[in-house]
Design an enzyme around this catalytic site. Structure first.
Site, short mmCIF file in Angstrom:
data_model
loop_
_atom_site.label_atom_id
_atom_site.label_comp_id
_atom_site.label_asym_id
_atom_site.label_seq_id
_atom_site.Cartn_x
_atom_site.Cartn_y
_atom_site.Cartn_z
CG HIS A 286 12.81 5.25 23.23
ND1 HIS A 286 11.99 4.92 24.29
CD2 HIS A 286 13.06 6.58 23.38
CE1 HIS A 286 11.76 5.99 25.02
NE2 HIS A 286 12.40 7.01 24.48
CG HIS B 265 8.62 10.59 23.63
ND1 HIS B 265 8.50 9.25 23.34
CD2 HIS B 265 9.79 10.71 24.29
CE1 HIS B 265 9.56 8.60 23.79
NE2 HIS B 265 10.35 9.46 24.37
CG HIS C 183 18.59 10.76 27.00
ND1 HIS C 183 18.15 9.74 27.80
CD2 HIS C 183 17.52 11.07 26.22
CE1 HIS C 183 16.89 9.43 27.51
NE2 HIS C 183 16.47 10.24 26.57
CD GLU D 102 13.04 8.41 27.66
OE1 GLU D 102 12.26 9.05 26.96
OE2 GLU D 102 14.04 7.81 27.19
C1 DHB Z 1 15.70 11.89 21.92
C2 DHB Z 1 14.36 11.64 22.23
C3 DHB Z 1 14.03 10.61 23.09
O1 DHB Z 1 12.75 10.29 23.37
C4 DHB Z 1 15.00 9.86 23.69
O2 DHB Z 1 14.61 8.93 24.56
C5 DHB Z 1 16.34 10.08 23.37
C6 DHB Z 1 16.67 11.10 22.49
C7 DHB Z 1 16.05 12.98 20.95
O3 DHB Z 1 15.16 13.75 20.58
O4 DHB Z 1 17.21 13.04 20.55
FE FE Z 2 12.44 9.06 24.97
#
Ligand code: DHB
Ligand code: FE
Length: 280
Positions: free
Chosen positions: A12, A59, A193, A240
């Site tokens: 997302h 978030h 990530h 996540e």
């Molecule tokens: C980012 C934020 C998110 O919530 C995520 O799941 C992936 C990337 C971001 O800020 O780049």
């Molecule tokens: Fe996220």
């Protein structure tokens, strides 16, 4: 009787929403990201789910660090797109299904999962970007949504095993709702990530692909994976992915993979998307 017929997971990433909202989806950088959803958009147009149980994480948009529900269910009539600092995304309000949501709350809480009941909340990119990816740019969303929010931003998040069991409880709840409804369950977030610290930008394709393989065929192995392994292999925000196990738990023991899309890069993250058919 309502039935869960399919599950969908997708990353997302906020930059995907920005690219989409500004019409950059045809740009060289973004085209391969969005192309991976074309199959799904056709498929979901034929499937026509009535309701999506949408498992995502807030978030710090609706909940701040002052109040952190581990699992919450949205029982409102509608949910507005949250302002995450640049104004709300230009997408329609999300229409809830209060009757099903309250039925689910009753069933799941009596099944010994203590959900937080939420009657008013805005929904952030974790929920609205998957809707855009699956449905494009309609004037109104073609499904009703029961949001299930999972805490993955402040330790301790729930374990993957607990998430899977919540999915099983969601299935029992939906299948005891008397109206004939075609229900899909989605899990958002991931894949590997890390947005901050020394390992910012970490991507682990091997781990991600193995996670996708096991999600379909061997979720029992993922249920046992400790948080430290998510952190080590998939980065701090890779946690996540525990939410994908809520989706998987709701599909029953056997699931059939219908479609998969994996792409790097999408902003700072690896993007993963999978469509699964539920056990009969
Ligand atoms: C980012 C934020 C998110 O919530 C995520 O799941 C992936 C990337 C971001 O800020 O780049
Ligand atoms: Fe996220």
């Amino acid at each position: 009787m309502a039935r869960i017929t399919a599950g969908v997971t997708t990353s997302h990433v906020p930059a995907i929403g920005a690219a989409w909202d500004h019409g950059k989806d045809g740009d060289d950088y973004w085209r391969p990201v969005f192309e991976g959803y074309e199959w799904t958009r056709r498929w979901i147009g034929e499937e026509r789910p009535d309701v999506v149980v949408l498992v995502y994480n807030d978030h710090a948009s609706a909940f701040s660090l002052e109040l952190i529900p581990t699992f919450a269910i949205g029982c409102a009539e509608h949910f507005e797109p949250a302002d995450e600092g640049f104004g709300p995304r230009p997408v329609p309000p999300v229409i809830g299904h209060p009757d099903l949501a309250w039925h689910m709350a009753q069933s799941i809480i009596l099944d010994e999962f203590d959900l937080t009941i939420v009657n008013k909340m805005d929904v952030d990119h974790g929920l609205t970007i998957p809707l855009s990816l699956m449905f494009g740019r309609p004037d109104t969303w073609p499904v009703r949504v029961v949001p299930i929010s999972v805490n993955v931003i402040q330790f301790p998040p729930p374990t993957g095993n607990r998430c899977y069991m919540l999915g099983e409880s969601i299935r029992r709840a939906v299948e005891s709702y008397p109206e004939d409804l075609n229900v899909h369950i989605w899990g958002t977030g991931g894949m590997s990530h890390q947005l901050q610290g020394k390992r910012a930008g970490l991507i682990n394709r091997e781990f991600d692909e193995a996670f996708l393989d096991k999600l379909t065929a061997d979720p029992g192995a993922l249920r046992k994976m400790p948080h430290i392994e998510y952190l080590r292999e998939a980065g701090s925000e890779g946690i996540e992915m525990v939410m994908w196990l809520v989706m998987r738990g709701a599909l029953g023991p056997e699931a059939k993979e219908l479609h998969r899309h994996y792409h790097v890069p999408a902003s700072n993250t690896a993007l993963g998307h999978i469509v699964l058919q539920a056990s009969a």
